[in-house]
Write an enzyme that holds these catalytic residues in place. Structure first.
Site, short mmCIF file in Angstrom:
data_model
loop_
_atom_site.label_atom_id
_atom_site.label_comp_id
_atom_site.label_asym_id
_atom_site.label_seq_id
_atom_site.Cartn_x
_atom_site.Cartn_y
_atom_site.Cartn_z
N ARG A 51 0.80 -1.22 0.00
CA ARG A 51 0.00 0.00 0.00
C ARG A 51 0.84 1.28 0.00
NH1 ARG A 51 -2.72 -3.77 1.53
NH2 ARG A 51 -0.77 -4.32 2.54
N THR A 52 1.79 1.37 0.91
CA THR A 52 2.46 2.66 1.08
C THR A 52 3.24 3.01 -0.18
OG1 THR A 52 2.63 2.09 3.40
CG2 THR A 52 3.90 3.99 2.67
N LYS A 80 25.56 -3.44 -0.48
CA LYS A 80 27.03 -3.37 -0.54
C LYS A 80 27.59 -2.57 0.63
CE LYS A 80 26.38 -2.70 -5.42
NZ LYS A 80 26.59 -1.65 -6.43
N ARG A 101 11.03 4.02 3.51
CA ARG A 101 10.69 3.05 4.57
C ARG A 101 11.96 2.31 4.94
NH1 ARG A 101 5.72 -1.08 4.63
NH2 ARG A 101 4.70 0.89 5.18
N HIS A 129 4.65 5.76 11.59
CA HIS A 129 4.20 5.56 10.20
C HIS A 129 3.27 6.74 9.89
CE1 HIS A 129 3.08 3.89 6.49
NE2 HIS A 129 2.75 2.66 6.84
N1 CP Z 1 -0.40 -0.11 5.78
C1 CP Z 1 0.82 -0.33 5.25
O1 CP Z 1 1.82 0.30 5.64
O2 CP Z 1 0.85 -1.31 4.30
P1 CP Z 1 2.14 -1.75 3.48
O3 CP Z 1 3.11 -2.38 4.46
O4 CP Z 1 1.65 -2.70 2.45
O5 CP Z 1 2.75 -0.51 2.90
#
Ligand code: CP
Length: 308
Positions: A51-52, A80, A101, A129
């Site tokens: 999703r993100t 590396k 991320r 998040h």
């Molecule tokens: N909700 C969420 O962060 O989903 P993903 O890990 O798929 O990005």
């Protein structure tokens, strides 16, 4: 230049403006189709995501911009031994904004400190998040009509769940919020979170059984027991099915209680619940695109289209 590391980086007034923009984008997507033309978004994902990452990419494409990036550390030069600081200095030469991320708490903050482009924290370890929180707040505001005066149950992995920690930090700024934390003993809300609530005088209860409190809730935020955060597979297997929401439990919920989940789901919500109109987790994922469009536009300082 502004980064997004935590949902608290925006005031509640700024969030209202961001959500108004996201709601307008949902209604008039076509008006925003060129506002980021010529701009590039880099998605640097050192941890898996559906999703993100894809909603960030969809958001930039919807705005007329372009995307580049990597979706796992193994396909980047991190494999590396390259540092996050060096990587972001290079990405700054290729893109105008970066969503990152990382499994290590604080890594996007390190990147932001060395970056010459806006960096968005797209999830750092068990810490924060923020864009999930923006998605959650937009969903609540759009579907409940308010962000105050709510009794909110958070259920599942409250120990490791960065989405619940981020959401609580954001919600304590609104009036008359009451939390119920529903989890097994081993996955209880960490003391640094409950201490923060004590300091702010925010009301909360800890509950062991979902069925004991579901009838009180305006909102139930379900979360996955995250295998990747456990050190021990036996503990994961013992706890993974602790709380399963099904139609039987939904019978005791208010007729207008909303069920949210950041997704991915494993089996903590039975698929039969998906047909219940109170289950809004797929709508929530859709709203995540609009709020990320609004965020990209805001951080890039892109001009609103004529007529807005
Ligand atoms: N909700 C969420 O962060 O989903 P993903 O890990 O798929 O990005």
């Amino acid at each position: 230049m502004r980064h997004l590391m935590s949902p608290l980086d925006f005031t509640t007034e700024e969030l209202d403006r961001l959500f108004d923009l996201a709601n307008d984008m949902e209604r008039h997507m076509d008006r925003y189709a060129h506002v980021c033309e010529g701009k590039k978004l880099a998605t640097c994902f050192y941890e898996p995501s559906t999703r993100t990452r894809l909603s960030f990419e969809a958001a930039m494409l919807n705005l007329g911009g372009q995307v580049l990036g990597f979706s796992d550390a193994g396909s980047s030069s991190a494999s590396k031994g390259e540092s996050v600081s060096d990587t972001i200095r290079v990405i700054s030469c290729y893109a105008d904004i970066c969503a990152m991320r990382h499994p290590k708490e604080g890594a996007p903050m390190v990147a932001a400190s060395r970056s010459s482009i806006p960096v968005i924290n797209a999830g750092d370890g068990g810490h924060q998040h923020p864009t999930q929180t923006l998605t959650d707040l937009l969903t609540i505001r759009s579907l409940k009509g308010r962000l105050s005066g709510l009794t909110i149950g958070l259920c599942g992995d409250l120990k490791f769940g960065r989405t619940v920690h981020s959401l609580i930090h954001a919600l304590v700024r609104y009036e008359n919020i009451h939390f119920l934390f529903i989890s097994p003993e081993e996955l209880r809300m960490p003391s640094y979170m409950t201490e923060m609530l004590h300091e702010k005088g925010i009301d909360y209860e800890e509950v062991i059984r979902l069925e004991d409190c579901i009838g009180k809730l305006d909102l139930l935020y379900m979360t996955r027991v995250q295998r990747e955060r456990f050190f021990n597979e036996e503990d994961y297997i013992r706890l993974k099915d602790s709380f399963i929401l099904n139609n039987e439990k939904m019978k005791y919920a208010k007729p207008d209680m909303l069920v949210l989940h950041p997704l991915p789901r494993v089996n903590e919500i039975a698929t039969e619940v998906d047909e219940d109109p109170r289950a809004v987790y797929f709508k929530q994922a859709q709203l995540g695109v609009y709020v990320r469009m609004a965020l990209i536009m805001t951080l890039l300082g892109a001009e609103r289209p004529n007529g807005n």
